[in-house]
Structures are given as structure tokens and as C-alpha cells.
Write a protein that holds these residues in place. Structure first.
Motif, short mmCIF file in Angstrom:
data_model
loop_
_atom_site.label_atom_id
_atom_site.label_comp_id
_atom_site.label_asym_id
_atom_site.label_seq_id
_atom_site.Cartn_x
_atom_site.Cartn_y
_atom_site.Cartn_z
N SER A 1 0.87 -1.16 -0.06
CA SER A 1 0.15 0.01 0.03
C SER A 1 0.68 1.11 -0.09
CB SER A 1 -0.77 0.00 1.24
OG SER A 1 -0.15 -0.04 2.34
N TRP A 2 2.06 1.26 0.48
CA TRP A 2 3.13 2.59 0.50
C TRP A 2 3.49 2.52 -0.86
CZ3 TRP A 2 5.99 0.46 5.27
CH2 TRP A 2 5.17 0.69 6.33
N LEU A 3 3.85 1.45 -1.60
CA LEU A 3 4.28 1.65 -3.07
C LEU A 3 3.33 2.18 -4.04
CD1 LEU A 3 6.59 -1.46 -2.78
CD2 LEU A 3 7.42 0.84 -2.30
N GLN A 4 2.29 2.21 -3.70
CA GLN A 4 1.22 2.58 -4.68
C GLN A 4 1.31 4.03 -5.34
OE1 GLN A 4 -2.91 2.16 -3.21
NE2 GLN A 4 -2.81 -0.05 -3.29
N ILE A 5 1.18 3.71 -6.59
CA ILE A 5 1.36 5.06 -7.45
C ILE A 5 0.01 5.30 -8.16
CG2 ILE A 5 2.39 6.24 -9.28
CD1 ILE A 5 5.03 4.61 -8.43
N PHE A 6 -0.80 6.04 -7.93
CA PHE A 6 -1.88 6.65 -8.49
C PHE A 6 -2.90 5.39 -8.26
CE2 PHE A 6 0.87 9.25 -11.28
CZ PHE A 6 0.35 10.73 -10.57
N GLY A 7 -2.88 4.61 -7.07
CA GLY A 7 -3.84 3.75 -6.79
C GLY A 7 -3.35 2.35 -7.28
N ALA A 8 -2.20 2.24 -8.20
CA ALA A 8 -1.74 0.90 -8.63
C ALA A 8 -0.64 0.36 -7.65
CB ALA A 8 -1.47 0.94 -10.08
N GLY A 9 -0.48 -0.69 -7.51
CA GLY A 9 0.67 -1.19 -6.60
C GLY A 9 1.24 -2.42 -7.25
N PRO A 10 2.37 -3.12 -6.91
CA PRO A 10 2.80 -4.20 -7.32
C PRO A 10 2.00 -5.33 -6.68
CG PRO A 10 4.39 -3.41 -5.75
CD PRO A 10 3.33 -2.19 -5.83
N ASP A 11 1.85 -6.58 -7.31
CA ASP A 11 1.26 -7.74 -6.52
C ASP A 11 2.53 -8.83 -6.47
OD1 ASP A 11 -0.45 -9.76 -5.87
OD2 ASP A 11 -1.79 -9.20 -7.35
N PHE A 12 2.98 -8.60 -5.12
CA PHE A 12 4.01 -9.63 -4.68
C PHE A 12 3.58 -11.12 -4.86
CE2 PHE A 12 5.08 -5.42 -2.54
CZ PHE A 12 6.15 -5.45 -3.24
N ILE A 13 2.17 -11.36 -4.34
CA ILE A 13 1.75 -12.70 -4.53
C ILE A 13 1.79 -13.22 -5.88
CG2 ILE A 13 -0.38 -13.92 -3.90
CD1 ILE A 13 -0.78 -11.67 -1.93
N ILE A 14 1.41 -12.45 -6.75
CA ILE A 14 1.59 -12.96 -8.32
C ILE A 14 2.95 -13.40 -8.66
CG2 ILE A 14 1.08 -12.49 -10.63
CD1 ILE A 14 -1.59 -11.53 -10.01
N ILE A 15 3.89 -12.31 -8.22
CA ILE A 15 5.26 -12.47 -8.49
C ILE A 15 5.66 -13.76 -7.86
CG2 ILE A 15 7.58 -11.83 -8.27
CD1 ILE A 15 6.30 -8.82 -8.12
N MET A 16 5.20 -14.17 -6.53
CA MET A 16 5.54 -15.44 -5.86
C MET A 16 5.16 -16.70 -6.45
SD MET A 16 4.24 -17.07 -2.29
CE MET A 16 2.66 -17.19 -3.33
N ILE A 17 4.15 -16.73 -7.06
CA ILE A 17 3.51 -17.59 -7.77
C ILE A 17 4.03 -18.06 -9.04
CG2 ILE A 17 1.35 -18.62 -8.75
CD1 ILE A 17 -0.25 -17.18 -6.58
N VAL A 18 4.26 -16.97 -9.68
CA VAL A 18 5.15 -17.18 -11.04
C VAL A 18 6.48 -17.95 -10.80
CG1 VAL A 18 5.98 -16.06 -13.16
CG2 VAL A 18 3.77 -15.48 -12.22
N SER A 19 7.08 -17.08 -9.75
CA SER A 19 8.50 -17.75 -9.45
C SER A 19 8.51 -19.24 -9.08
CB SER A 19 9.26 -16.68 -8.47
OG SER A 19 8.99 -15.64 -8.82
#
Length: 163
Positions: free
Chosen positions: A26-44
Motif C-alpha cells: 500500500s505504501w508503494l502505490q502510485i495513483f492507486g496501482a501497486g505491485p502484486d507480490f503474490i503473483i510474482i511469488m506464484i510465477v516464480s
């Protein structure tokens, strides 16, 4: 390294990604969009361990997210992330080993697939899905791909350093 330790390490990464997603995300959001660490984890995980592990951790991640989702959409995260883990794991099996640009491309494609399955499962109207696609999916996908590229780069640099 013992095989059991590898799975404990994956479990710790899983827990860490949820902590990152719910706090730092939530701190990394830019204009309401943030990274999805969970999807990065699943793909990895799916890229590294294959479709069975991708399905398992996708199911666990989706189920954990569904606990906090509205009741009428219960199961939508579970289904979308399980399918994501399976598809990405299959891609890795079919193409043997993916280089870093291909992994980043698979991450972006996986993000879109996961969101589209989620939108289909929730039964939202076409206009709502179109609005969410342009206002939320595309910006979050770009952000997730940038963060994922950094994660893949750091993990590959770490691997090369030890060889």
C-alpha cells in the motif's frame, strides 16, 4: 540443501510476500496501482518447481486472499491463482528453461490471465470489467512486471554469484 529446507524456504517466502502485500504494497502505490507480490511469488515458484507446485502455492495464495474477499466472490482468487500456477508451470516445462526477458513476459501474461479469470469468476458486467481493466489491471500489471523484473534479476545475479 535438503529438500525439506527448500519447502520451508518457500513457505517463508510465501508468508513474506503476504506481509509485503498487506503492508509495504500500500505504501508503494502510485495513483492507486501497486505491485502484486503474490503473483510474482506464484510465477516464480511455478517457473522453478513446475505446475504441481505452482498449483499448490497458487491455491494457498488464492485461498488466503479469499478469506478476506466479499462472500459473493468466495473462491474467485483460489481458482484464478491455481490456474495461473498451473499455466506458468506448464510453460516452463514446455520451453525447458526461460531466460529473464521470457520470465518477465510470462509474469505479465500471467497477471492478465489471473485478472481475467478473476473478473469472469466474479460475474461483473462488461462495462465494469472494461473500466477495471484500463484503470486497475494495466497499471498494476506494468508495476508488477517492473518489480518482478527486478526480483528475477536479483535472483539470477545471486545464482550466478554462487556458481
Amino acid at each position: 540443501m535438503n529438500k525439506n529446507w527448500k519447502w520451508i524456504k518457500v513457505l517463508l517466502v510465501f508468508i513474506g510476500c503476504f506481509i509485503l502485500q498487506t503492508t509495504v504494497g500500500s505504501w508503494l502505490q502510485i495513483f492507486g496501482a501497486g505491485p502484486d507480490f503474490i503473483i510474482i511469488m506464484i510465477v516464480s515458484i511455478a517457473i522453478k518447481f513446475g505446475p504441481a507446485a505452482g498449483c499448490f502455492w497458487g491455491f494457498c495464495a488464492g485461498f488466503t486472499q479469499d478469506v478476506y474477499a466479499p462472500v459473493e466472490w468466495l473462491g474467485a482468487h483460489t481458482v484464478s491463482m491455481t490456474i495461473l500456477g498451473f499455466i506458468v508451470g506448464q510453460l516452463e516445462e514446455k520451453f525447458l528453461t526461460l531466460n529473464q526477458p521470457a520470465k518477465v513476459g510470462v509474469l505479465g501474461l500471467g497477471f492478465f490471465i489471473c485478472d481475467m479469470i478473476y473478473f469472469f469468476m466474479t460475474g461483473l458486467e462488461k462495462e465494469v470489467v472494461t473500466n477495471l481493466f484500463f484503470s486497475k489491471t494495466i497499471p498494476e500489471c506494468i508495476y508488477t512486471v517492473v518489480v518482478g523484473a527486478l526480483v528475477f534479476h536479483l535472483s539470477m545475479a545471486k545464482k550466478k554469484k554462487h556458481v
